[in-house]
Motif scaffolding. Structure first.
Motif, mmCIF file in Angstrom:
data_model
loop_
_atom_site.group_PDB
_atom_site.id
_atom_site.type_symbol
_atom_site.label_atom_id
_atom_site.label_comp_id
_atom_site.label_asym_id
_atom_site.label_seq_id
_atom_site.Cartn_x
_atom_site.Cartn_y
_atom_site.Cartn_z
ATOM 1 N N LYS A 100 43.053 42.803 35.562
ATOM 2 C CA LYS A 100 41.708 42.218 35.426
ATOM 3 C C LYS A 100 40.996 42.140 36.775
ATOM 4 N N SER A 101 41.682 41.594 37.767
ATOM 5 C CA SER A 101 41.047 41.481 39.087
ATOM 6 C C SER A 101 40.724 42.853 39.645
ATOM 7 N N THR A 102 41.610 43.795 39.387
ATOM 8 C CA THR A 102 41.396 45.149 39.887
ATOM 9 C C THR A 102 40.127 45.750 39.309
ATOM 10 N N GLY A 123 39.238 32.110 42.722
ATOM 11 C CA GLY A 123 39.932 30.837 42.858
ATOM 12 C C GLY A 123 41.423 31.081 42.938
ATOM 13 N N GLU A 124 41.813 32.360 42.969
ATOM 14 C CA GLU A 124 43.240 32.684 42.908
ATOM 15 C C GLU A 124 43.771 33.280 44.192
ATOM 16 N N GLU A 125 42.914 34.027 44.886
ATOM 17 C CA GLU A 125 43.398 34.733 46.061
ATOM 18 C C GLU A 125 42.550 34.376 47.271
ATOM 19 N N VAL A 169 33.580 35.755 38.289
ATOM 20 C CA VAL A 169 34.371 34.557 38.561
ATOM 21 C C VAL A 169 35.810 34.813 38.117
ATOM 22 N N ASP A 170 36.729 34.746 39.056
ATOM 23 C CA ASP A 170 38.130 35.094 38.783
ATOM 24 C C ASP A 170 39.012 33.925 39.211
ATOM 25 N N SER A 171 39.590 33.178 38.385
ATOM 26 C CA SER A 171 39.517 33.187 36.941
ATOM 27 C C SER A 171 38.926 31.863 36.469
#
Ligand code: TYD
Ligand code: MG
Length: 454
Positions: A100-102, A123-125, A169-171
């Motif tokens: 998904k992020s990719t 918000g994850e990386e 927006v992730d995630s």
């Protein structure tokens, strides 16, 4: 603020609400999934003055020319129905690690190259991690902005200054609003953050992508609360053992649903697959009983896939029926039809049905493929290699017509198939002659005859 706020306990997995905490959700059976959430008395929203205009006659409403942002990633645009609609809120769901992020980063990059300002909120990386990923993907966009953080209010404050053209927006599960006491990822938070972003997208006409993790039972953010809120829901499918990924539109306010995009995961990100049918048939075994190729419609596109069946005597008192990629109930139904209408004794046989390549198909036209594969395996007789089948099977053993027979046949023709078995009614309605030999069938008996009696 006056009254004491009431709280309730909500299951993160299924959204079940209870007044007291429980170790296990009585609804879905998940352990340790109940979290406390504040149930606020309906908060008076500050009403925006222009939110609702007077009623208008449908006839006089003028249509702005539809403008879609094309990403240039053909399979992605196709899934969305031709590109990104301004002001739309698009949810991309999928298992962790599926890509998904990719894909989001690739999409933002494509748009940033068209001189659109893209903003990626993670918000994850960390920013460094994102940079590393971007380097791997060959992305070094000037117009691609990265922000890290988890507070939605903070984000909405900053975003005004940047004025992006597109936001991701992730995630959604990592974001939170200060207005609620519950933890990020809880039902209330996810719902609230998403509706803030919805308001932002609609108010500014900026398209917003949301990434959402799918929990074990396949629902995003536990409950399906987001699905009816957003404009478009895309799911990433495919198991990690395979390199290809399917992006499927399960809801789309701006296009047809069930449209799919096929991608391959490479070491430089996701590549669109130009000819998915070829990919799905690549590893098809030669002259093995139990393999049938169907031509099924995925959205507006025909796709050839291999259905495999393994039918053999069961050592168990209760024979197994296992289905991967097709509906389990469908198998039971078709087995019953074969037993009753053809007198095949399948009651003491283990039956396994699998869609090769990890694809999921739920189209009625798959029936004929399942039936053919099961017969072939049961009788231990392989089907012709250049044969394609499609059609729906009813309980009376009748074969029913399906949509778009021409498209299905064309796709099969392109990949070198020379024979097709299709419903009689579809054959009669065929407008153009096909480049292959066609047999129309009206019942399961007819299928049996044309497969094994010829
Ligand atoms: P990712 O986009 O981080 O998944 P998600 O956001 O859905 O959790 O993808 C992670 C996986 O993709 C990881 O296992 C590594 C793989 N991958 C590649 O194979 N090639 C690539 O170019 C990239 C960036 C990731
Ligand atoms: Mg990710």
């Amino acid at each position: 603020m006056g009254k004491k706020e009431k709280t309730s306990f909500v299951c993160r997995n299924c959204g079940h609400e209870a007044i007291k905490w429980m170790g296990r959700c009585p609804e879905c059976g998940q352990w340790n999934s109940m979290v406390e959430e504040v149930c606020r008395p309906a908060r008076r929203q500050i009403r925006r003055s222009s939110a609702m205009g007077p009623a208008e006659s449908l006839e006089t409403i003028s249509l702005a020319p539809e403008m879609r942002l094309k990403t240039g990633l053909s399979e992605f645009d196709r899934t969305l129905g031709g590109g990104v609609v301004p002001g739309s809120l698009i949810l991309i769901g999928g298992d962790p690690g599926i890509g998904k992020s990719t894909i989001i980063l690739q999409v933002l990059d494509r748009l940033a190259r068209q001189e659109l300002r893209a903003l990626y909120l993670s918000g994850e990386e960390s920013a460094q991690q994102i940079k590393l990923r971007a380097e791997r993907l060959g992305i070094c966009g000037q117009d691609l902005y990265v922000m890290t953080g988890t507070c939605i209010e903070e984000f909405l404050e900053h975003v005004g200054g940047l004025r992006p053209d597109i936001v991701a927006v992730d995630s959604i599960q990592t974001m939170y609003t200060e207005d609620m006491a519950s933890a990020p990822g809880s039902v209330g938070q996810v719902r609230e953050v998403a509706s803030r972003l919805m308001a932002y997208a609609k108010g500014s006409q900026i398209p917003v992508f949301l990434v959402g993790h799918v929990t074990k039972d396949g629902a995003i953010a536990g409950p399906k609360v987001l699905e009816h809120l957003v404009d478009t829901v895309l799911y990433f499918e495919g198991d990690r053992g395979h390199l290809f990924r399917i992006l499927r539109a399960v809801k789309n306010r701006y296009g047809s649903t069930n449209e799919i995009g096929v991608f391959e995961m490479t070491d430089t990100g996701l590549d669109a697959v130009g000819n998915p049918s070829r990919l799905f048939l690549e590893e098809r075994p030669e002259d093995v009983p139990g393999s049938a190729v169907i031509s099924c419609m995925e959205g507006t596109r025909p796709l050839l896939v291999e259905i495999q069946a393994l039918v053999g005597p069961s050592p168990l008192g209760m024979p197994r029926r296992t289905a991967i990629g097709v509906d389990h109930n469908r198998i039971s139904l078709l087995v019953a039809v074969l037993e009753k209408r053809l007198g095949m004794e399948l009651g003491d046989q283990d039956i396994f049905v699998n869609v090769a390549g990890g694809l999921k198909v739920d189209e009625p036209a798959t029936d004929l493929g399942i039936v053919s594969a099961m017969m072939s395996s049961f009788l231990n007789r392989p089907l012709a290699r250049d044969l394609v089948v499609f059609g729906e099977v009813g309980l009376a053993g009748e074969v029913r017509g399906v949509s778009h027979p021409e498209l299905r046949l064309n796709e099969a023709g392109k990949l070198g198939f020379r024979h097709a078995i299709l419903p009689k009614t579809s054959l009669e309605g065929l407008k153009s002659g096909a480049s292959m030999t066609l047999s129309g069938v009206g019942s399961v008996q007819d299928i049996y005859d044309s497969l094994f009696q010829g």
